[in-house]
Design an enzyme around this catalytic site. Structure first.
Site, PDB file in Angstrom:
ATOM      1  N   ASP A  34       0.876  -1.186   0.000  1.00 40.22           N
ATOM      2  CA  ASP A  34       0.000   0.000   0.000  1.00 40.22           C
ATOM      3  C   ASP A  34       0.909   1.230   0.000  1.00 40.22           C
ATOM      4  OD1 ASP A  34      -3.261   0.237   1.019  1.00 40.22           O
ATOM      5  OD2 ASP A  34      -2.064   2.083   1.002  1.00 40.22           O
ATOM      6  N   ILE A 119      -9.947  -5.537  -8.687  1.00 40.75           N
ATOM      7  CA  ILE A 119     -11.232  -5.365  -7.983  1.00 40.75           C
ATOM      8  C   ILE A 119     -11.621  -3.880  -7.959  1.00 40.75           C
ATOM      9  CG2 ILE A 119     -12.510  -5.825  -5.854  1.00 40.75           C
ATOM     10  CD1 ILE A 119     -10.666  -8.039  -5.126  1.00 40.75           C
ATOM     11  N   HIS A 176     -20.139  -4.469 -14.357  1.00 47.44           N
ATOM     12  CA  HIS A 176     -20.426  -4.460 -12.915  1.00 47.44           C
ATOM     13  C   HIS A 176     -20.998  -3.088 -12.584  1.00 47.44           C
ATOM     14  CE1 HIS A 176     -20.086  -5.375  -8.719  1.00 47.44           C
ATOM     15  NE2 HIS A 176     -19.263  -4.379  -8.492  1.00 47.44           N
TER      16      HIS A 176
HETATM   17  P1  A3D Z   1     -10.125   0.946   1.020  1.00 53.04           P
HETATM   18  O1  A3D Z   1     -10.402   0.288   2.326  1.00 53.04           O
HETATM   19  O2  A3D Z   1     -10.200   2.423   0.955  1.00 53.04           O
HETATM   20  O3  A3D Z   1      -8.681   0.460   0.523  1.00 53.04           O
HETATM   21  C1  A3D Z   1      -8.062   0.993  -0.602  1.00 53.04           C
HETATM   22  C2  A3D Z   1      -6.580   1.063  -0.298  1.00 53.04           C
HETATM   23  O4  A3D Z   1      -5.909   1.476  -1.483  1.00 53.04           O
HETATM   24  C3  A3D Z   1      -6.217   2.059   0.818  1.00 53.04           C
HETATM   25  O5  A3D Z   1      -5.530   1.394   1.848  1.00 53.04           O
HETATM   26  C4  A3D Z   1      -5.327   3.085   0.098  1.00 53.04           C
HETATM   27  O6  A3D Z   1      -4.275   3.574   0.899  1.00 53.04           O
HETATM   28  C5  A3D Z   1      -4.796   2.242  -1.049  1.00 53.04           C
HETATM   29  N1  A3D Z   1      -4.270   3.029  -2.172  1.00 53.04           N
HETATM   30  C6  A3D Z   1      -4.714   4.212  -2.665  1.00 53.04           C
HETATM   31  N2  A3D Z   1      -3.929   4.607  -3.691  1.00 53.04           N
HETATM   32  C7  A3D Z   1      -2.993   3.639  -3.853  1.00 53.04           C
HETATM   33  C8  A3D Z   1      -1.912   3.467  -4.758  1.00 53.04           C
HETATM   34  N3  A3D Z   1      -1.640   4.373  -5.707  1.00 53.04           N
HETATM   35  N4  A3D Z   1      -1.153   2.361  -4.637  1.00 53.04           N
HETATM   36  C9  A3D Z   1      -1.407   1.444  -3.687  1.00 53.04           C
HETATM   37  N5  A3D Z   1      -2.414   1.549  -2.802  1.00 53.04           N
HETATM   38  C10 A3D Z   1      -3.198   2.637  -2.893  1.00 53.04           C
HETATM   39  O7  A3D Z   1     -11.115   0.381  -0.101  1.00 53.04           O
HETATM   40  P2  A3D Z   1     -11.713  -1.125  -0.238  1.00 53.04           P
HETATM   41  O8  A3D Z   1     -10.630  -2.105   0.052  1.00 53.04           O
HETATM   42  O9  A3D Z   1     -12.998  -1.187   0.501  1.00 53.04           O
HETATM   43  O10 A3D Z   1     -12.087  -1.119  -1.794  1.00 53.04           O
HETATM   44  C11 A3D Z   1     -11.062  -1.094  -2.757  1.00 53.04           C
HETATM   45  C12 A3D Z   1     -11.623  -0.928  -4.167  1.00 53.04           C
HETATM   46  O11 A3D Z   1     -12.452  -2.035  -4.494  1.00 53.04           O
HETATM   47  C13 A3D Z   1     -12.517   0.311  -4.361  1.00 53.04           C
HETATM   48  O12 A3D Z   1     -12.227   0.907  -5.611  1.00 53.04           O
HETATM   49  C14 A3D Z   1     -13.915  -0.268  -4.372  1.00 53.04           C
HETATM   50  O13 A3D Z   1     -14.837   0.544  -5.088  1.00 53.04           O
HETATM   51  C15 A3D Z   1     -13.678  -1.579  -5.051  1.00 53.04           C
HETATM   52  N6  A3D Z   1     -14.723  -2.598  -4.876  1.00 53.04           N
HETATM   53  C16 A3D Z   1     -15.045  -3.353  -5.953  1.00 53.04           C
HETATM   54  C17 A3D Z   1     -16.004  -4.330  -5.852  1.00 53.04           C
HETATM   55  C18 A3D Z   1     -16.363  -5.156  -7.041  1.00 53.04           C
HETATM   56  O14 A3D Z   1     -17.208  -6.005  -6.956  1.00 53.04           O
HETATM   57  C19 A3D Z   1     -15.669  -4.927  -8.307  1.00 53.04           C
HETATM   58  C20 A3D Z   1     -16.647  -4.554  -4.620  1.00 53.04           C
HETATM   59  C21 A3D Z   1     -16.284  -3.767  -3.536  1.00 53.04           C
HETATM   60  C22 A3D Z   1     -15.317  -2.801  -3.671  1.00 53.04           C
END
Ligand code: A3D
Length: 320
Positions: A34, A119, A176
């Site tokens: 991260d 994702i 999606h």
């Molecule tokens: P979150 O808990 O905010 O985690 C995202 C992480 O990405 C954070 O720890 C950030 O620090 C890190 N980050 C930001 N920029 C960078 C970078 N340049 N390089 C490396 N790390 C970075 O989010 P989450 O884990 O809940 O969700 C992550 C993504 O998945 C989001 O875009 C959601 O919209 C997506 N998502 C998709 C689905 C599908 O079914 C496709 C479902 C749920 C969430």
């Protein structure tokens, strides 16, 4: 034989859950990456301390350096920002496109032989952009959405029918987003298609239509409840099913956002379709026969994805 190396790019809600699942299922060693300093290191140490209690053999390393993902067999990408209430997945496009550029370049440099599962939302456009930025073969870069959407559909159906979730299968096609296409004709309880179950009086067409709509809105329902982010347990477990299919050459038939050229009359784009996942990555796109209504719904969904891809090209001219 050395354990597989599984790099998780993004150590947020989904990334942390992925790390826990990889370790408990003993799929391999985890590298949690991260940009936030301390987050991946802290989560990796916390999770490693589950090891003696849960009894798994896996190492977990947190890092802020792409060098540490070197030689990864699988990369699962969740880096970026999630939705907040009132936001659509498409609202994330500008921010997450920049993230895909840095992630794609990092994977290309250090893990060019990995099977990459994206994702990050908006999913179909981000997996396309990630493939473009990384330059990896199309069959090795795929998006996770269909397994989750089908899982949501199966859950709602099992509650409606009061049967085990294990006996409910479901098919979801398309992008999606709000235009996803849950296919009732190809969804069954132990092989009995949903339209037959309506005729058998197990449910009504109105109730089935409501379940289809609830599936389409499944992500927003959870965002509305959580208020601070989006779903993470089921998204993580869905990506793990895909990673396991690749690592164990299971030849699973799973719906994924895959690169489709030829099938469904498409000339090369990422969209949700049934695929076979094995050691070769996406080994086959399964081209099922659609009736006119289903094809019309899929066409609408394809148009929505194409619109997002064009928007990406507008933001980053290197993609045009
Ligand atoms: P979150 O808990 O905010 O985690 C995202 C992480 O990405 C954070 O720890 C950030 O620090 C890190 N980050 C930001 N920029 C960078 C970078 N340049 N390089 C490396 N790390 C970075 O989010 P989450 O884990 O809940 O969700 C992550 C993504 O998945 C989001 O875009 C959601 O919209 C997506 N998502 C998709 C689905 C599908 O079914 C496709 C479902 C749920 C969430």
């Amino acid at each position: 034989m050395a354990r597989p190396r599984i790099a998780l790019i993004g150590a947020g809600q989904i990334g942390g859950t992925l790390a826990h699942l990889v370790a408990t299922k003993e799929l391999g060693d985890v590298i949690l990456f991260d940009i936030a300093e301390g987050t991946p290191q802290g989560k990796a140490l916390d999770l490693a301390q589950c090891g003696p209690i849960e009894g798994f053999d896996a190492t977990l390393k947190g890092t802020n350096s792409y060098e540490d993902i070197a030689g990864a067999d699988v990369c699962i990408v969740t880096a970026g920002v999630p939705r907040k209430p009132g936001m659509s997945r498409d609202d994330l496009l500008g921010i997450n496109l920049k993230v895909m550029k840095s992630v794609g370049e990092g994977i290309a440099k250090y893990a060019p032989n990995a099977f990459v599962i994206c994702i990050t939302n908006p999913l179909d456009a981000m997996v396309w952009a990630l493939r473009e930025f990384s330059g990896l073969p199309h069959e090795k870069v795929v998006g996770m959405a269909g397994v989750l959407d089908a899982g949501r559909f199966r859950h709602f159906l099992s509650v409606e029918f009061n049967v085990s979730m294990k006996d409910v299968t479901a098919f979801v096609l398309g992008g999606h987003g709000d235009t996803m296409v849950p296919l009732t004709r190809y969804s069954t309880v132990a092989g009995i298609p949903l339209p037959d179950l309506v005729e058998m009086g197990w449910t009504t067409q109105e109730k089935l239509d409501a379940i289809v709509q609830r599936t389409r809105d499944g992500g927003a329902e959870i965002v509305g409840l959580l208020k601070t982010g989006s779903a993470f347990y089921a998204p993580a477990t869905s990506a793990i099913e895909m990673a396991e299919a690749y690592l164990k050459d299971q030849k699973r038939l799973l719906p994924c956002a895959a690169y489709v050229k030829g099938a469904y009359g498409l000339d090369g784009m990422y969209v949700g379709v049934p695929t076979i996942i094995g050691a070769g990555g996406i080994e086959r796109v399964v081209d099922i026969k659609l009736n006119a209504d289903e094809q019309a719904m899929l066409d609408k969904s394809i148009d929505a994805v194409k619109g997002l891809v064009e928007a990406c090209k507008g933001i980053d001219p290197s993609l045009a």
